[in-house]
Design a protein around this motif. Structure first.
Motif, PDB file in Angstrom:
ATOM      1  N   SER A   9       4.260  -8.412  -2.925  1.00  0.00           N
ATOM      2  CA  SER A   9       4.270  -8.048  -4.346  1.00  0.00           C
ATOM      3  C   SER A   9       3.416  -6.811  -4.596  1.00  0.00           C
ATOM      4  O   SER A   9       2.664  -6.360  -3.732  1.00  0.00           O
ATOM      5  N   ASP A  10       3.509  -6.295  -5.813  1.00  0.00           N
ATOM      6  CA  ASP A  10       2.649  -5.181  -6.217  1.00  0.00           C
ATOM      7  C   ASP A  10       1.184  -5.584  -6.101  1.00  0.00           C
ATOM      8  O   ASP A  10       0.341  -4.780  -5.707  1.00  0.00           O
ATOM      9  N   ASN A  11       0.874  -6.841  -6.429  1.00  0.00           N
ATOM     10  CA  ASN A  11      -0.501  -7.317  -6.319  1.00  0.00           C
ATOM     11  C   ASN A  11      -0.957  -7.319  -4.857  1.00  0.00           C
ATOM     12  O   ASN A  11      -2.098  -6.939  -4.565  1.00  0.00           O
ATOM     13  N   ASP A  12      -0.080  -7.736  -3.943  1.00  0.00           N
ATOM     14  CA  ASP A  12      -0.427  -7.710  -2.515  1.00  0.00           C
ATOM     15  C   ASP A  12      -0.750  -6.285  -2.076  1.00  0.00           C
ATOM     16  O   ASP A  12      -1.730  -6.050  -1.367  1.00  0.00           O
ATOM     17  N   LEU A  13       0.084  -5.340  -2.502  1.00  0.00           N
ATOM     18  CA  LEU A  13      -0.147  -3.940  -2.141  1.00  0.00           C
ATOM     19  C   LEU A  13      -1.437  -3.422  -2.761  1.00  0.00           C
ATOM     20  O   LEU A  13      -2.185  -2.682  -2.111  1.00  0.00           O
ATOM     21  N   SER A  14      -1.719  -3.828  -3.992  1.00  0.00           N
ATOM     22  CA  SER A  14      -2.969  -3.423  -4.648  1.00  0.00           C
ATOM     23  C   SER A  14      -4.174  -3.948  -3.884  1.00  0.00           C
ATOM     24  O   SER A  14      -5.164  -3.232  -3.687  1.00  0.00           O
ATOM     25  N   LEU A  15      -4.106  -5.206  -3.454  1.00  0.00           N
ATOM     26  CA  LEU A  15      -5.215  -5.782  -2.690  1.00  0.00           C
ATOM     27  C   LEU A  15      -5.429  -5.010  -1.388  1.00  0.00           C
ATOM     28  O   LEU A  15      -6.571  -4.752  -0.991  1.00  0.00           O
ATOM     29  N   ILE A  17      -4.675  -1.825  -0.782  1.00  0.00           N
ATOM     30  CA  ILE A  17      -5.237  -0.513  -1.113  1.00  0.00           C
ATOM     31  C   ILE A  17      -6.718  -0.628  -1.472  1.00  0.00           C
ATOM     32  O   ILE A  17      -7.523   0.220  -1.090  1.00  0.00           O
ATOM     33  N   LEU A  18      -7.075  -1.697  -2.180  1.00  0.00           N
ATOM     34  CA  LEU A  18      -8.464  -1.901  -2.598  1.00  0.00           C
ATOM     35  C   LEU A  18      -9.324  -2.548  -1.505  1.00  0.00           C
ATOM     36  O   LEU A  18     -10.503  -2.816  -1.726  1.00  0.00           O
ATOM     37  N   LYS A  20      -9.177  -5.546  -0.305  1.00  0.00           N
ATOM     38  CA  LYS A  20      -9.536  -6.902  -0.696  1.00  0.00           C
ATOM     39  C   LYS A  20      -8.736  -7.892   0.144  1.00  0.00           C
ATOM     40  O   LYS A  20      -7.651  -7.579   0.628  1.00  0.00           O
TER      41      LYS A  20
END
Length: 109
Positions: A9-15, A17-18, A20
């Protein structure tokens, strides 16, 4: 680099990149794919040789730092015993991050 679509998901990709930890099963599997592609994981376990190759560049081939990273890698390899490769990727990467941070070794993860 082989790209594998597994439904991250977009959230997985955000994590990612961050820098996390992944929290969902798909996120953990996505991260397992990345670790396998860069050689840090192989056959459902941490690959010590691949890990050392991965860290040698950001550690600027500093023998003393690589020796510390090698000890961390061995410790983390020993905890990746879950039959689930996604959980192994998660456990192993978190172990590596904590160990590297404790030793003040920055490899960008």
């Amino acid at each position: 680099l082989k790209v594998i679509f597994i439904g991250a998901s977009d959230n997985d990709l955000s994590l990612l990149i961050l820098k996390k930890p992944m929290v969902t099963k798909i996120g953990k599997c996505f991260f397992a794919c990345i670790l396998e592609q860069v050689g840090v994981m192989e056959d459902n376990k941490m690959n010590e040789k691949g890990f050392l190759e991965f860290v040698s560049v950001p550690l600027k081939n500093d023998a003393a730092k690589i020796k510390i990273a090698e000890a961390i890698g061995k410790k983390c390899q020993a905890i990746t015993t879950d039959p689930d490769r996604c959980e192994n990727a998660h456990k192993g990467s978190e172990c590596l991050k904590k160990g590297l941070k404790k030793e003040k070794l920055d490899i960008g993860i």
